[in-house]
Design an enzyme around this catalytic site. Structure first.
Site, PDB file in Angstrom:
ATOM      1  N   VAL A  54       0.901  -1.145   0.000  1.00 12.61           N
ATOM      2  CA  VAL A  54       0.000   0.000   0.000  1.00 12.61           C
ATOM      3  C   VAL A  54       0.940   1.195   0.000  1.00 12.61           C
ATOM      4  O   VAL A  54       1.706   1.391   0.951  1.00 12.61           O
ATOM      5  CB  VAL A  54      -0.916   0.038   1.243  1.00 12.61           C
ATOM      6  CG1 VAL A  54      -1.881   1.215   1.144  1.00 12.61           C
ATOM      7  CG2 VAL A  54      -1.654  -1.276   1.409  1.00 12.61           C
ATOM      8  N   GLU A  55       0.924   1.962  -1.081  1.00 12.42           N
ATOM      9  CA  GLU A  55       1.877   3.066  -1.215  1.00 12.42           C
ATOM     10  C   GLU A  55       1.167   4.385  -0.972  1.00 12.42           C
ATOM     11  O   GLU A  55       0.123   4.655  -1.560  1.00 12.42           O
ATOM     12  CB  GLU A  55       2.506   3.053  -2.617  1.00 12.42           C
ATOM     13  CG  GLU A  55       3.251   1.752  -2.883  1.00 12.42           C
ATOM     14  CD  GLU A  55       4.361   1.906  -3.903  1.00 12.42           C
ATOM     15  OE1 GLU A  55       5.068   2.929  -3.881  1.00 12.42           O
ATOM     16  OE2 GLU A  55       4.508   0.996  -4.727  1.00 12.42           O
ATOM     17  N   GLY A  56       1.771   5.226  -0.117  1.00 11.32           N
ATOM     18  CA  GLY A  56       1.151   6.495   0.230  1.00 11.32           C
ATOM     19  C   GLY A  56       0.297   6.337   1.480  1.00 11.32           C
ATOM     20  O   GLY A  56      -0.922   6.172   1.410  1.00 11.32           O
TER      21      GLY A  56
END
Ligand code: FAD
Ligand code: NAG
Ligand code: NAG
Ligand code: NAG
Ligand code: NAG
Ligand code: NAG
Length: 503
Positions: A88-90
């Site tokens: 999960v990026e951000g």
């Protein structure tokens, strides 16, 4: 996000109802309102968005035998690992990443990736670690390049010409990496995120990157045995019928249905699948990857207009390969600050980024090495045994001759796979915002969704998710015309040499 999304969703629901309810009420079950091509994050979310708006008369056609697309767990070394999306990026920023919310709703087991000690983990060709201060110097140069980019980008106009590559920016600042450490830092900063080198990647559309500036700088590695893709299955379960064990048993989704042709008129669409079936509907929503749209797997009749073809073909589908390797024992350093390590080779991008999983998969003795772009394409074409031999040679360079042989290797082949043709989209230099927007603009009754149609987050799981939530809303509100006169001319000249041509 808090205030923006409900408004957007409300508008979406209103638009959808106004535009589509007269159609649904006259439709019969054998004639769906909307056919959705592809059951990845975007296809499933598009179907759910329609369903939530009362348009339940839909048909999803998926080429493979599963839901999830580029979110895909596979068994390896006695555990499940992710062939596709893993992070999960951000996270931990001003706005909440909707995927982070979903991952936590499902209690997906996850680990924050800590790169703060990375400079102490750069391995030399020939063994041993680089002095961390030498690595930090290179990291500081890269940070200066990014800071300079952040300063000038807001001053640039939104056309394709007001853009330079990240490499051009590096040259302007005299910070072009020229040695193994510099190249490894460069690769880690840019290619590890975009899967293409700074020579290719657009400065104005990646510095700063909306994913990190809006949702936060942190990334979390999902290591749940149910798979990252269980998010998509969970979303599908909201609107598709399931049995007691949660398996989908709804006839509105069909697997092993490879769409090969889409005919469209002012009145409706006809979709043909490889097994000879024909489906008719009022609209079709195409969620296949940009890579697939850049091939001729799906034929459109009539052919798509030139502006659409140009928009699709100008953008990049990058390739990012996660190679998992299994050993009988752990011979690499473990403990705090050792999860990520780099191999600084004279050959840029040669098995550069490594990750050990003592926390995520204890006792599994598994390593992950990531390659991209040319290396990915090269490796996809050779045997796994050859790749394993290369990987072992690199590990012996780092850790000495006496390390134990790998017992298993997993080499994904996203680029060769005709249903993906790459891993995620990347914004290359010279593509204007207008041209990017044309990728998601509908053509008659054909609508488009997918990661590559996300307004701000192309390339990511949250991009795929958000793109599909605003589908009909965006499609009808945006009116975009191509402003690229040069490319129009190229297309005119090419017309005598290509079959993909229209007026
Ligand atoms: C190796 C890799 C690593 C990644 N890492 C991350 C990460 O860490 N974090 C992150 O946020 N994102 C990551 N991504 C990107 C993320 O996975 C994608 O952006 C997202 O999953 C795309 O979803 P989608 O629905 O747009 O496309 P897809 O998942 O590709 O869905 C499209 C579907 O269409 C189907 N299809 C194709 N052709 C046809 C046809 N002719 N007929 C019928 N069906 C067809 C496909 O089988 C597929 O199921 C990664 C991707 C890969 C591959
Ligand atoms: C789809 O369009 C093509 C090209 O116009 C045509 O050859 C084909 O017969 C069409 N198929 C159907 C079922 O209409
Ligand atoms: C590792 O880091 C964690 C969290 O920061 C800390 O609680 C733990 O004591 C550290 N372990 C060692 C061996 O330093
Ligand atoms: C940083 O990495 C080095 C090399 O692996 C390791 O020896 C050290 O303990 C790590 N330091 C911290 C603070 O985690
Ligand atoms: C790994 O362990 C298995 C089982 O003990 C053994 O058969 C095999 O030879 C070992 N492989 C290597 C490369 O050490
Ligand atoms: C394309 O072919 C036609 C017919 O052969 C010819 O008249 C025309 O000049 C050609 N166009 C270009 C751009 O070469």
């Amino acid at each position: 996000m808090g205030r923006v999304v409900p408004l957007l969703v409300l508008s979406l629901v209103l638009f959808s109802l106004v535009l589509l309810s007269p159609i649904t009420s006259t439709a019969t079950p054998t004639h769906p309102s909307v056919i959705i091509v592809g059951a990845g994050m975007s296809g499933i979310m598009a179907a759910k968005t329609l369903s939530d708006a009362g348009i339940t008369n839909i048909q999803i056609l998926e080429a493979t035998d599963r839901i999830g697309g580029r979110m895909h767990k596979v068994p390896f070394a006695g555990i499940n690992v992710e062939l596709g999306a893993n992070w999960v990026e951000g996270v931990n920023g001003n706005e909440v990443n909707p995927i982070w919310t979903l991952a936590n709703d499902l209690n997906l087991r996850n680990f924050r990736s800590d790169y703060t000690n990375i400079s102490a983990n750069f391995y030399k060709h020939g063994g041993g670690l680089y002095d961390s201060s030498a690595v930090e110097e290179e990291i500081e140069k890269t940070e200066k390049v990014e800071a300079a980019g952040e300063e000038i980008v807001p001053e640039l106009a939104e056309n394709g010409r007001d853009d330079i590559s990240i490499l051009t920016l590096q040259r302007l600042l005299d910070h072009v990496p020229t040695d193994p450490v510099g190249m490894a830092v460069d690769y880690y900063t840019f290619d590890y995120e975009f899967a293409e080198p700074p020579r290719v990647t657009s400065m104005r559309n990646t510095i700063p990157l909306p994913t990190f500036s809006n949702f936060g700088e942190d990334v979390y590695f999902v290591a749940d045995q149910r798979g990252y893709g269980s998010i998509v299955e969970h979303l599908a379960g909201h609107f598709l019928k399931t049995d007691e064990s949660g398996n989908i048993i709804d006839s509105r989704i069909s697997f092993n249905k490879v769409v090969r042709e889409i005919n469209y008129t002012d009145n409706g669409v006809t979709v043909f699948t490889e097994d000879g079936e024909t489906y008719e509907a009022d609209y079709v929503m195409v969620s296949v990857s940009l890579g697939v749209l850049q091939t001729h797997l799906i034929r459109f009749n009539p052919v798509l207009p030139n502006w659409k073809i140009l928009a699709l073909y100008q953008f990049d589908m990058a390739v990012y390969t996660k190679i998992f390797i299994k050993f009988n024992e752990t011979f690499w350093p473990t403990g705090n600050g050792t999860e990520f390590f780099l191999y600084a080779s004279e050959r840029r991008g040669y098995y550069p980024i490594w990750q050990q999983f003592e926390k995520q998969y204890p006792g599994a003795n598994v390593l992950l090495v990531t390659v991209s772009d040319e290396e990915s394409r090269r490796i996809e074409q050779q045997s796994d045994e050859e790749t394993k031999a290369e990987v072992m040679d690199v590990l012996r360079e780092m850790f000495g001759k006496d390390i134990s042989e790998a017992t298993d290797i997993l080499v994904p082949r996203w680029w060769s796979d005709r249903f993906f043709k790459g891993t995620f989209s990347n914004w290359p230099i010279g593509v204007s915002k207008n041209e990017y927007n044309e990728i998601r603009k509908p053509v008659g009754r054909i609508h488009f969704t997918g990661e590559h149609t996300s307004e701000h987050y192309n390339g990511y799981v949250h991009g795929a998710y958000l793109a599909a939530r605003v589908l009909f809303f965006i499609s009808f509100v945006y009116t975009i015309e191509s402003d690229n006169i040069v490319l129009k001319e190229i297309f005119r000249l090419l017309c005598n040499h290509t079959c993909v041509c229209s007026s």
